[in-house]
Design a protein around this motif. Structure first.
Motif, mmCIF file in Angstrom:
data_model
loop_
_atom_site.group_PDB
_atom_site.id
_atom_site.type_symbol
_atom_site.label_atom_id
_atom_site.label_comp_id
_atom_site.label_asym_id
_atom_site.label_seq_id
_atom_site.Cartn_x
_atom_site.Cartn_y
_atom_site.Cartn_z
ATOM 1 N N LEU A 294 52.684 -5.168 -56.076
ATOM 2 C CA LEU A 294 51.957 -6.527 -54.959
ATOM 3 C C LEU A 294 52.456 -7.607 -55.703
ATOM 4 C CD1 LEU A 294 48.597 -5.910 -53.384
ATOM 5 C CD2 LEU A 294 50.652 -6.519 -51.779
ATOM 6 N N ASP A 295 52.596 -7.329 -56.940
ATOM 7 C CA ASP A 295 53.075 -7.715 -57.877
ATOM 8 C C ASP A 295 54.440 -8.578 -57.558
ATOM 9 O OD1 ASP A 295 50.783 -7.765 -59.695
ATOM 10 O OD2 ASP A 295 51.873 -6.420 -61.415
ATOM 11 N N ALA A 296 55.380 -8.770 -57.352
ATOM 12 C CA ALA A 296 56.321 -9.318 -57.222
ATOM 13 C C ALA A 296 56.491 -9.682 -55.027
ATOM 14 C CB ALA A 296 57.136 -8.040 -56.694
ATOM 15 N N ASP A 297 55.356 -10.318 -54.711
ATOM 16 C CA ASP A 297 54.586 -10.635 -53.549
ATOM 17 C C ASP A 297 54.181 -12.246 -53.874
ATOM 18 O OD1 ASP A 297 54.313 -12.141 -51.115
ATOM 19 O OD2 ASP A 297 54.364 -9.638 -49.814
ATOM 20 N N ASN A 298 54.011 -13.115 -54.444
ATOM 21 C CA ASN A 298 53.976 -14.415 -54.291
ATOM 22 C C ASN A 298 52.956 -15.197 -52.967
ATOM 23 O OD1 ASN A 298 55.731 -15.468 -52.510
ATOM 24 N ND2 ASN A 298 56.332 -16.758 -53.511
ATOM 25 N N ARG A 299 52.874 -14.331 -52.155
ATOM 26 C CA ARG A 299 52.260 -14.566 -51.011
ATOM 27 C C ARG A 299 50.485 -14.363 -51.749
ATOM 28 N NH1 ARG A 299 54.759 -12.170 -46.234
ATOM 29 N NH2 ARG A 299 55.012 -10.904 -47.786
ATOM 30 N N SER B 177 48.587 -17.309 -49.895
ATOM 31 C CA SER B 177 49.268 -17.074 -48.435
ATOM 32 C C SER B 177 48.907 -18.453 -47.291
ATOM 33 C CB SER B 177 48.953 -15.455 -48.226
ATOM 34 O OG SER B 177 47.923 -15.028 -47.684
ATOM 35 N N GLY B 178 48.058 -18.480 -47.522
ATOM 36 C CA GLY B 178 47.737 -19.380 -46.122
ATOM 37 C C GLY B 178 46.947 -18.537 -45.113
ATOM 38 N N HIS B 179 46.460 -16.907 -45.384
ATOM 39 C CA HIS B 179 45.800 -16.438 -44.677
ATOM 40 C C HIS B 179 44.541 -16.569 -45.731
ATOM 41 C CE1 HIS B 179 48.545 -15.019 -42.077
ATOM 42 N NE2 HIS B 179 50.113 -14.993 -43.268
ATOM 43 N N ARG B 180 43.619 -17.073 -43.935
ATOM 44 C CA ARG B 180 42.168 -16.126 -44.767
ATOM 45 C C ARG B 180 41.977 -14.656 -44.831
ATOM 46 N NH1 ARG B 180 38.558 -20.588 -43.918
ATOM 47 N NH2 ARG B 180 37.697 -18.901 -45.942
ATOM 48 N N ALA B 181 40.231 -14.734 -45.941
ATOM 49 C CA ALA B 181 40.732 -12.715 -46.046
ATOM 50 C C ALA B 181 39.923 -12.088 -44.781
ATOM 51 C CB ALA B 181 40.258 -12.764 -47.081
ATOM 52 N N ASP B 182 38.746 -12.895 -43.846
ATOM 53 C CA ASP B 182 38.444 -12.509 -42.569
ATOM 54 C C ASP B 182 39.070 -11.531 -41.527
ATOM 55 O OD1 ASP B 182 36.066 -13.010 -43.997
ATOM 56 O OD2 ASP B 182 35.690 -14.790 -42.796
ATOM 57 N N GLU B 183 40.573 -12.545 -41.283
ATOM 58 C CA GLU B 183 41.590 -12.000 -41.151
ATOM 59 C C GLU B 183 42.060 -11.051 -41.081
ATOM 60 O OE1 GLU B 183 45.089 -14.078 -40.488
ATOM 61 O OE2 GLU B 183 43.901 -16.414 -40.673
ATOM 62 N N GLY C 8 53.754 -17.464 -37.250
ATOM 63 C CA GLY C 8 52.906 -19.127 -37.350
ATOM 64 C C GLY C 8 53.006 -19.517 -38.533
ATOM 65 N N ALA C 9 52.030 -18.455 -39.595
ATOM 66 C CA ALA C 9 52.024 -18.965 -40.998
ATOM 67 C C ALA C 9 52.561 -19.184 -41.881
ATOM 68 C CB ALA C 9 50.679 -17.752 -40.997
ATOM 69 N N ALA C 10 52.117 -20.252 -43.038
ATOM 70 C CA ALA C 10 53.555 -20.387 -43.480
ATOM 71 C C ALA C 10 53.173 -19.586 -44.983
ATOM 72 C CB ALA C 10 52.992 -22.403 -44.564
ATOM 73 N N ASP C 11 54.317 -18.799 -44.797
ATOM 74 C CA ASP C 11 55.697 -18.043 -45.957
ATOM 75 C C ASP C 11 55.914 -19.243 -47.314
ATOM 76 O OD1 ASP C 11 56.558 -16.346 -47.410
ATOM 77 O OD2 ASP C 11 58.494 -15.950 -45.706
ATOM 78 N N PRO C 12 54.491 -18.973 -48.626
ATOM 79 C CA PRO C 12 54.863 -19.387 -49.571
ATOM 80 C C PRO C 12 56.631 -19.079 -50.352
ATOM 81 C CG PRO C 12 53.139 -17.279 -49.287
ATOM 82 C CD PRO C 12 53.769 -17.354 -48.081
ATOM 83 N N ARG C 13 57.131 -17.775 -49.439
ATOM 84 C CA ARG C 13 58.176 -17.601 -49.987
ATOM 85 C C ARG C 13 59.480 -18.354 -49.602
ATOM 86 N NH1 ARG C 13 58.106 -11.288 -48.570
ATOM 87 N NH2 ARG C 13 57.680 -12.933 -46.584
ATOM 88 N N GLU C 14 59.319 -19.098 -48.720
ATOM 89 C CA GLU C 14 59.898 -20.477 -48.018
ATOM 90 C C GLU C 14 59.990 -21.300 -48.900
ATOM 91 O OE1 GLU C 14 62.419 -19.217 -46.203
ATOM 92 O OE2 GLU C 14 62.114 -17.368 -46.689
ATOM 93 N N ALA C 15 59.349 -21.731 -50.174
ATOM 94 C CA ALA C 15 58.739 -22.990 -50.366
ATOM 95 C C ALA C 15 60.133 -23.289 -51.280
ATOM 96 C CB ALA C 15 57.443 -23.040 -51.111
ATOM 97 N N GLY C 16 60.152 -24.921 -50.961
ATOM 98 C CA GLY C 16 61.363 -25.476 -51.769
ATOM 99 C C GLY C 16 62.778 -25.048 -51.822
ATOM 100 N N ARG C 17 62.316 -24.016 -50.084
ATOM 101 C CA ARG C 17 63.991 -24.149 -49.762
ATOM 102 C C ARG C 17 65.005 -25.069 -49.487
ATOM 103 N NH1 ARG C 17 64.407 -17.597 -48.952
ATOM 104 N NH2 ARG C 17 64.035 -17.070 -50.515
#
Length: 400
Positions: free
Chosen positions: A303-308, A331-337, A391-400
């Motif tokens: 998990l350390d390599a996953d910036n979500r 990640s933009g996800h709620r923990a409950d889901e 449809g959730a935003a992928d933070p790995r795409e941020a800034g591209r």
């Protein structure tokens, strides 16, 4: 034979820890074999309790010990002893309290859902102090001839009375102090500190860090109080003319009938399983911690390599175990889901939800089998990937 498969029940990865709703922790082969053998033969239960209790007391450093059906039952039986002692007439009628002492004093900050275990046997709870502080005089003025016991719990924040302060006030008044240490012992150093602080009785879970049967617990402490537990707990439906004294201690338990603890009976399998588990713990207290640290390391490696998500080291004070916290907010996800999806998927996974209101999941390694940590991390990544595709935003795409 896989009885769970036959019943159509999916097994799961337990990253919550010793949770009753998940059945507790895995049992070792040593413990399960001892339980199997114990279940094939019959013994006198009073003698088994005496012999097992004496060895457990020696192993954990207590004056005396008695095996109960979990820590909640230990609280109930301890309260019953403090209300009725070993008086047959008083034992027989609980939860109707015949004597004047029926009150149990507790600091307001120490209230807990498990207080039901105390009130169920007839005690009245009396709160003292405030959520943030308790003063000595607030306890002292309640220690009269109506008070049967003081209930104390460790690890509660605030300016409250510690075990030594409580015991110093209660002992001169002849009021026993019961400690609810269900989640706090082991380590055994904590138990020693409680007795050094003046505790008269301590209730402990057998199915948490001791890793015995989840339906077993220990009530330990003052020998005179522990000796009275059997009168409230054991089956006394016997013919008094033929009953023989115990071959272990010479005790003659033929007093009373069925005490209030009758519904809290503990089987010979649980008593033997707990004894063997305590032996194993004393032999190597760090065995399960070593395994747990490896499982947490495996999760981090993936998990350390996953910036979500952000992985942080944590510590569960009551259970004395390292944990990790997985912050899902990037990640933009709620923990409950995520929790619901982990339960629905394969492998089925349950994680700690205490911090889910902050979108943080907790992993306690106590219930993890070898390889479970890596499987958990891989499944979490799959869930986050699937959410991103829908449809959730992928933070790995941020800034591209």
């Amino acid at each position: 034979m896989d009885i769970y498969a036959e019943l159509g029940i999916r097994t799961l990865i337990n990253a919550v820890g010793p949770a009753t709703r998940l059945g507790g922790l895995p049992l070792s082969d040593e413990v399960t074999e001892a339980m199997r053998v114990a279940g094939t033969r019959n013994v006198r239960m009073d003698e088994l309790q005496e012999a097992a209790g004496a060895e457990i007391a020696t192993l954990i450093g207590a004056p005396a010990a008695y095996v109960t059906s979990g820590a909640a039952a230990a609280l109930s039986l301890a309260t019953a002893v403090c209300l009725a002692g070993d008086r047959p007439a008083a034992v027989d009628v609980l939860p109707a309290v015949t004597g004047p002492r029926r009150r149990v004093v507790i600091q307001r900050a120490h209230r807990d859902p498990y207080d039901h275990a105390v009130t169920a046997v007839g005690a009245d709870l009396v709160e003292i102090g405030y959520p943030g502080s308790t003063r000595p005089d607030e306890l002292a003025r309640e220690l009269d001839d109506r008070t049967a016991m003081v209930l104390w719990r460790p690890g509660r924040g605030g300016d409250h009375l510690d075990i030594a302060e409580v015991s110093a006030l209660a002992r001169p008044a002849g009021v026993p102090v019961l400690v609810d240490a269900a989640m706090d012992v082991p380590p055994l150093s904590r138990l020693a500190a409680l007795f050094d602080g003046g505790a008269d009785l301590v209730a402990i879970s057998g199915g948490k860090a001791f890793r015995g049967p989840h339906t077993a617990g220990i009530l330990c402490g003052r020998s005179d109080l522990v000796a009275a537990v059997a009168l409230h707990h054991q089956d006394m439906d016997i013919r008094h003319r033929t009953w023989q004294r115990s071959e272990v201690t010479g005790a003659d338990p033929v007093r009373g009938r069925h005490g209030i603890g009758r519904g809290m009976k503990v089987g010979r399998e649980q008593i033997v399983g707990l004894l063997v588990a305590v032996r194993a713990f004393v032999r190597d207290p760090d065995a399960h911690h070593r395994h747990g640290r490896q499982e947490l390391a495996d999760i981090r490696a993936l998990l350390d390599a996953d910036n979500r998500c952000v992985v942080r080291d944590g510590y569960e004070h009551h259970l004395d175990v390292p944990v990790i916290e997985i912050d899902l907010s990037p990640s933009g996800h709620r923990a409950d889901e995520i929790v619901r999806e982990l339960d629905r998927g394969s492998p089925r996974i349950h994680v700690g939800e205490d911090l889910a209101w902050r979108d943080v999941l907790t992993v306690n390694p106590m219930g993890l089998h070898p390889g479970d940590g890596a499987a958990l991390a891989r499944r979490l990544i799959e869930v986050l990937d699937d959410g991103t595709r829908h449809g959730a935003a992928d933070p790995r795409e941020a800034g591209r």
